[in-house]
Scaffold this active site. Structure first.
Site, mmCIF file in Angstrom:
data_model
loop_
_atom_site.group_PDB
_atom_site.id
_atom_site.type_symbol
_atom_site.label_atom_id
_atom_site.label_comp_id
_atom_site.label_asym_id
_atom_site.label_seq_id
_atom_site.Cartn_x
_atom_site.Cartn_y
_atom_site.Cartn_z
ATOM 1 N N HIS A 1 -13.790 11.570 3.920
ATOM 2 C CA HIS A 1 -12.868 12.157 4.604
ATOM 3 C C HIS A 1 -12.183 11.085 4.817
ATOM 4 O O HIS A 1 -11.399 10.714 6.423
ATOM 5 C CB HIS A 1 -13.116 13.340 5.450
ATOM 6 C CG HIS A 1 -14.433 14.780 5.301
ATOM 7 N ND1 HIS A 1 -13.460 15.605 5.050
ATOM 8 C CD2 HIS A 1 -15.032 13.967 5.291
ATOM 9 C CE1 HIS A 1 -14.909 16.291 4.649
ATOM 10 N NE2 HIS A 1 -15.835 15.728 4.536
ATOM 11 N N LYS B 1 4.175 -10.413 4.837
ATOM 12 C CA LYS B 1 3.616 -9.687 3.662
ATOM 13 C C LYS B 1 3.357 -9.849 2.715
ATOM 14 O O LYS B 1 3.503 -10.743 1.971
ATOM 15 C CB LYS B 1 4.517 -8.373 3.645
ATOM 16 C CG LYS B 1 5.066 -7.552 5.032
ATOM 17 C CD LYS B 1 5.625 -5.739 4.627
ATOM 18 C CE LYS B 1 3.913 -4.964 4.542
ATOM 19 N NZ LYS B 1 4.219 -3.921 3.513
ATOM 20 N N GLU C 1 -0.895 -0.440 -6.448
ATOM 21 C CA GLU C 1 -0.443 0.962 -6.497
ATOM 22 C C GLU C 1 -0.033 0.899 -7.975
ATOM 23 O O GLU C 1 0.246 2.608 -8.057
ATOM 24 C CB GLU C 1 0.869 0.143 -5.828
ATOM 25 C CG GLU C 1 -0.330 0.534 -3.795
ATOM 26 C CD GLU C 1 0.770 -0.554 -2.929
ATOM 27 O OE1 GLU C 1 1.752 0.176 -2.338
ATOM 28 O OE2 GLU C 1 2.204 -1.384 -2.959
ATOM 29 N N SER D 1 7.577 -8.943 -0.111
ATOM 30 C CA SER D 1 8.242 -8.090 0.275
ATOM 31 C C SER D 1 9.321 -9.537 0.222
ATOM 32 O O SER D 1 9.192 -10.416 1.030
ATOM 33 C CB SER D 1 7.462 -7.553 1.663
ATOM 34 O OG SER D 1 9.167 -8.003 2.146
#
Ligand code: ARG
Length: 452
Positions: free
Chosen positions: A153, A280, A287, A274
């Site tokens: 979880h 970043k 992804e 980024s």
């Protein structure tokens, strides 16, 4: 093809709408291999002379070379890869070329091409799957002693080894491998000789054709042979499942690469920046892989939906199977390549992982099992430890008095429970992450993945 029956050429709009050569040209090698095997069968029953057969083979080889070199001119008005090649052959060698399609339909021809293509692509994907499994195994070997907190979880649950997690990915990919092997076996059936749907009065040595093309079996029913795309479904499902496995793996890595977790860091070569925020480092490769699993599932659903509404035998809807298939093959091939290259460069933050894995709360279950060892029924032990955990104190910071107050089954030896590595050693049943088991699993995988 329209010469006899039709008085006019197809409308240009209809041609553009229905052509498939823009994508099914990808099957040219398989189409040519099938045509050569078919021609050989025609020659052996005297429909082609030895000379004609030779001309056909030479012509087809020439065409194949030109296609490979990119000099072949495709003509969309000839609809598909089959008719482009056949027309080019007849243009080159004359009447012998016009005999090639004897006893054959594009319906059994495309069924053959797709089966040949599926077999080949499975072999190529298996090679890449193996490469990724090897990359995972190397990582597991390199970090075989690194502890990590395991999650359920997405809540910290129990300690384990990072290698145990990596070996879990290997298991999933091995099932994918089995599915591909099974799909290959089902694709490995030779449909030529089924004609449009009812065979042909020209009786070919189908077993001979199968042998020439390396097929294990021939199809046993000509209607089924031109209808059957089950193997495409099996393949798309196998590929979608690989995508789902890589998506889950991606999701883990994405989470673990956040500053909040800080377990892993992607190498610069496999991360993106980024356009706005200079600090970043983004996990775009993972992804994209997670996102592309959606495409793979979509392609499977595309095929199943096409098949669902069809009557038996060939229907033109079946042309729509190809782009879904090609897209899934490309997507999975590139994802496997990417992961095999990216994994060896992954930085593992051992300190961070181990500091969290050493959280004594993760051994609450072990503490309950300690009580079980002292004769306390598990449900009771669960409640006792639950109360201790709710006290807000770290479990290993409780005094002997506090333990004793909770249950007089606790003894001095309770302290030993909080040694994480010992806790893992005790997880010795097959499949559990004791160090001995992990070494055994690594050895097992090394043997299994050894080049055959
Ligand atoms: N291009 C077709 C396909 O991909 C080949 C078979 C065409 N057969 C036919 N009867 N129109 O399915």
């Amino acid at each position: 093809m329209r010469e006899g029956r039709f008085s006019s050429a197809a409308s240009e709009i209809a041609q553009r709408y229905s052509e498939s050569v823009s994508f099914d040209r990808r099957l040219y090698r398989h189409d040519i291999a099938g045509s050569i095997a078919h021609a050989s069968a025609l020659a052996s029953i005297g429909i082609l002379s030895a000379d004609e057969f030779e001309m056909i083979v030479r012509g087809l080889r020439e065409i194949e070379n030109e296609i490979a070199a990119g000099t072949f001119v495709w003509d969309a008005s000839l609809e598909d890869v089959h008719m482009n090649i056949e027309a080019a052959l007849t243009k080159r060698i004359g009447p012998a070329g016009a005999k090639l399609h004897t006893g054959r339909s594009r319906n059994d021809q495309i069924a053959l091409d797709l089966r040949l293509y599926t077999r080949d692509e499975i072999d190529r994907i298996v090679t890449r799957l193996r490469a990724l499994q090897n990359a995972l195994l190397l990582l597991a070997q390199k970090h075989s002693e690194v502890l990590m907190p395991g999650y359920t979880h997405l809540q910290r649950a129990q300690p384990t080894y990072f290698a145990h997690y990596l070996l879990a990915q290997l298991e999933a990919l091995e099932r994918d491998h089995e599915r591909l092997r099974d799909t290959r076996r089902r694709a490995d059936v030779m449909p030529l000789g089924s004609g449009a749907l009812a065979g042909s009065t020209i009786v070919l040595d189908r077993e001979g054709i199968a042998k020439a093309l390396g097929f294990q079996r021939v199809t046993q029913n000509s209607i089924d042979a031109v209808s059957d795309r089950d193997f495409v479904g099996d393949f798309l499902y196998s590929l979608a499942m690989i995508g789902i496995h890589l998506s889950r793996f991606s999701e883990d890595l994405i989470t673990w690469s956040t500053s909040e977790f800080g377990f892993v860091e992607f190498s610069d070569a496999f991360a993106t920046g980024s356009s706005l925020m200079p600090q970043k480092k983004n996990p775009d490769m993972a992804e994209l892989t997670r996102g592309r699993a959606g495409r793979l599932i979509g392609n499977l659903v595309t095929l199943l939906t096409i098949l669902k509404g069809l009557p038996s035998a060939y229907n033109r809807d079946l042309q729509e199977d190809k782009e879904a298939l090609f897209d899934s093959v490309d997507t999975v091939r590139s994802a496997l390549e990417l992961f095999s290259a990216m994994l060896p460069e992954l930085t593992i933050n051992r300190e961070r992982m181990e500091s969290l894995a050493n959280d004594p709360q993760l051994l609450a279950t072990d503490l309950a099992e300690y009580l079980v060892g002292k004769g306390v029924p598990f449900r009771e032990a669960h409640a006792i430890v639950g109360k201790l955990a709710a006290s807000g104190k770290r479990l290993n910071a409780l005094s002997n008095e506090e333990f004793r107050a909770a249950s007089n089954a606790f003894g001095e030896d309770v302290r030993e429970v909080f040694d994480v590595r010992r806790a893992l050693q005790r997880r010795s049943a097959t499949g559990s992450p004791s160090p001995e088991n992990i070494s055994r699993q690594i050895a097992r995988w090394r043997e299994l993945l050894e080049p055959e």
